[in-house]
Structure formats: structure tokens, C-alpha cells
Design a protein around this motif. Structure first.
Motif, PDB file in Angstrom:
ATOM      1  N   THR A 132       0.862  -1.187   0.000  1.00 32.26           N
ATOM      2  CA  THR A 132       0.000   0.000   0.000  1.00 32.26           C
ATOM      3  C   THR A 132       0.896   1.234   0.000  1.00 32.26           C
ATOM      4  OG1 THR A 132      -0.138   0.469   2.389  1.00 32.26           O
ATOM      5  CG2 THR A 132      -1.548  -1.302   1.535  1.00 32.26           C
ATOM      6  N   PRO A 133       0.348   2.392  -0.314  1.00 30.79           N
ATOM      7  CA  PRO A 133       1.164   3.625  -0.277  1.00 30.79           C
ATOM      8  C   PRO A 133       1.769   3.895   1.101  1.00 30.79           C
ATOM      9  CG  PRO A 133      -0.887   3.994  -1.466  1.00 30.79           C
ATOM     10  CD  PRO A 133      -1.011   2.640  -0.831  1.00 30.79           C
ATOM     11  N   ASP A 134       1.141   3.334   2.138  1.00 28.52           N
ATOM     12  CA  ASP A 134       1.631   3.553   3.500  1.00 28.52           C
ATOM     13  C   ASP A 134       2.501   2.413   4.011  1.00 28.52           C
ATOM     14  OD1 ASP A 134       0.213   6.017   3.737  1.00 28.52           O
ATOM     15  OD2 ASP A 134      -1.627   4.873   4.078  1.00 28.52           O
ATOM     16  N   GLY A 135       2.841   1.501   3.127  1.00 23.36           N
ATOM     17  CA  GLY A 135       3.665   0.368   3.545  1.00 23.36           C
ATOM     18  C   GLY A 135       2.941  -0.951   3.363  1.00 23.36           C
ATOM     19  N   ASP A 136       3.622  -2.026   3.665  1.00 24.10           N
ATOM     20  CA  ASP A 136       3.034  -3.354   3.518  1.00 24.10           C
ATOM     21  C   ASP A 136       2.036  -3.636   4.625  1.00 24.10           C
ATOM     22  OD1 ASP A 136       4.611  -3.864   1.290  1.00 24.10           O
ATOM     23  OD2 ASP A 136       6.257  -4.656   2.496  1.00 24.10           O
ATOM     24  N   GLY A 169       6.227 -10.223  10.646  1.00 25.20           N
ATOM     25  CA  GLY A 169       5.542  -8.939  10.788  1.00 25.20           C
ATOM     26  C   GLY A 169       4.975  -8.453   9.472  1.00 25.20           C
ATOM     27  N   MET A 170       5.706  -8.674   8.393  1.00 20.07           N
ATOM     28  CA  MET A 170       5.243  -8.303   7.060  1.00 20.07           C
ATOM     29  C   MET A 170       3.949  -9.033   6.707  1.00 20.07           C
ATOM     30  SD  MET A 170       7.455  -8.767   3.574  1.00 20.07           S
ATOM     31  CE  MET A 170       6.826  -8.364   1.951  1.00 20.07           C
ATOM     32  N   LEU A 171       3.797 -10.246   7.241  1.00 23.87           N
ATOM     33  CA  LEU A 171       2.596 -11.043   6.975  1.00 23.87           C
ATOM     34  C   LEU A 171       1.470 -10.744   7.958  1.00 23.87           C
ATOM     35  CD1 LEU A 171       4.251 -14.515   6.251  1.00 23.87           C
ATOM     36  CD2 LEU A 171       3.716 -12.667   4.650  1.00 23.87           C
TER      37      LEU A 171
END
Length: 198
Positions: free
Chosen positions: A121-125, A164-166
Motif C-alpha cells: 500500500t502507499p503507506d507500507g506493507d 511482521g510483514m505477513l
């Protein structure tokens, strides 16, 4: 409660990470009678390292996949389904050459998929596998939690970042370290067992 156990050590009965993972499972079952455990031994059924056909399969909509793509994506789809079904994951991660084993890395490469387990997303994953608890059984011959070895521990930071990415942020690391260090190895494993809190 459904528990998914991930084994990545090829050392079988000699593996300390397998023993540590088993101890975590034992405490989970004691705390949650009736819980079920699914065991995925990555050394018995290794995940293929990513090749072009896997990546093309991941990024091609199902209706446009060429012959062979479905089979290439099968390991990934099955692994992701197992994680989605689980409430708790126990990942056994021996420290090999400062990082995780290639078998565990191959599994990770199959579960990290854009728009399926996380989304850019524009704000990060944004992670899409939320609401899960993870225990990671880490074993190491040297001491990596403090002192000169701390900067060389690429197991815990890597797994913390990927999970954390998930969307999996409730992660507890249980570490048995110094297993080859004289004066430390004699009590190192028992110290790790004593640190398990469920």
C-alpha cells in the motif's frame, strides 16, 4: 486450538531445535487440552527453491495460467492454507551460518505472496495473516543474545521482519544458545526449557 509445527533441521534425533520445539508443543498441549498439532517437516518434504515457473505462477491469475503453473504453485497454496488454518505456529529454527537453514528459507519464499499473505500500500506493507501466535525455537552453538555475537544473529531479526510483514506480530523466541561453548553448553538447553512460558 490448531497448532502448526514447522521443522527445518535435518539432524533428526540429534537436533536440539527439534527437541526444543517438542518441549514448546508439550507445554501448549498441557495449557490447551484438546488442541491439535499438524507437523510439517521441511527436510522430509523440502520446498523447491524458487524458479521462473514459480514466480510466473504466483503472478498469473488462475484463469490465465499456462500448463505447469498450477503444479508449480501447489506447494505455496498448501503452505499458506496450513498457516491460515492454524491458531499457533511453532517454528524450529536452528542458526546455521548466522541465519536460517535453506529449507526454512524456501518455505518462507513460498508463503510470502503479494495480495495473498500481504499487500503493498502507499503507506507500507499490510499483512493478511493476522491473529496468530508464533513460538520460534532457536538453537545456536555460540552466544548471540548478547556480547560480540549479537550483531551476527540474523535469525531473530529476519523472522521477526518477515512474520511482521505477513501481519503476525505476536512472536516469542525461545533460544538455546552456547550449545558448543565450554562452561555454557552444560546447562544451556535446560535454561532454554526453563524459559518457555505459554
Amino acid at each position: 486450538m490448531k497448532i502448526l509445527r514447522i521443522t527445518s533441521s535435518p539432524r533428526k534425533e540429534y537436533s536440539k531445535s527439534i527437541k526444543l520445539g517438542a518441549a514448546i508443543i508439550e507445554k501448549l498441549l498441557a495449557a490447551h487440552p484438546g488442541a491439535s498439532v499438524k507437523h510439517k517437516d521441511l527436510t522430509a518434504s523440502p520446498f523447491p527453491h524458487l524458479e521462473e515457473v514459480h514466480l510466473k505462477g504466483f503472478y498469473t491469475p488462475v484463469e490465465y495460467r499456462l500448463p505447469g503453473y498450477d503444479e508449480a504453485v501447489r506447494h505455496s497454496d498448501e503452505a499458506i492454507a496450513e498457516i491460515k488454518e492454524a491458531d499457533v505456529l511453532v517454528i524450529e529454527a536452528p542458526l546455521y551460518n548466522l541465519t536460517i537453514s535453506s529449507t526454512l528459507k524456501a518455505w518462507i519464499d513460498h508463503i510470502v505472496r503479494n495480495d495473498i499473505t500481504f499487500r503493498h500500500t502507499p503507506d507500507g506493507d499490510v499483512g493478511l495473516l493476522t491473529g496468530k501466535k508464533v513460538y520460534v525455537a532457536v538453537t545456536a552453538g555460540y552466544i548471540y543474545s548478547e556480547g560480540p555475537g549479537k550483531a551476527k544473529d540474523f535469525v531473530r531479526p529476519l523472522l521477526q521482519a518477515i512474520l511482521g510483514m505477513l501481519g503476525i506480530t505476536d512472536v516469542t523466541f525461545i533460544m538455546a544458545e552456547g550449545l558448543s561453548v565450554p562452561g555454557v553448553k552444560e546447562t544451556a538447553f535446560q535454561k532454554a526449557l526453563d524459559s518457555i512460558k505459554i
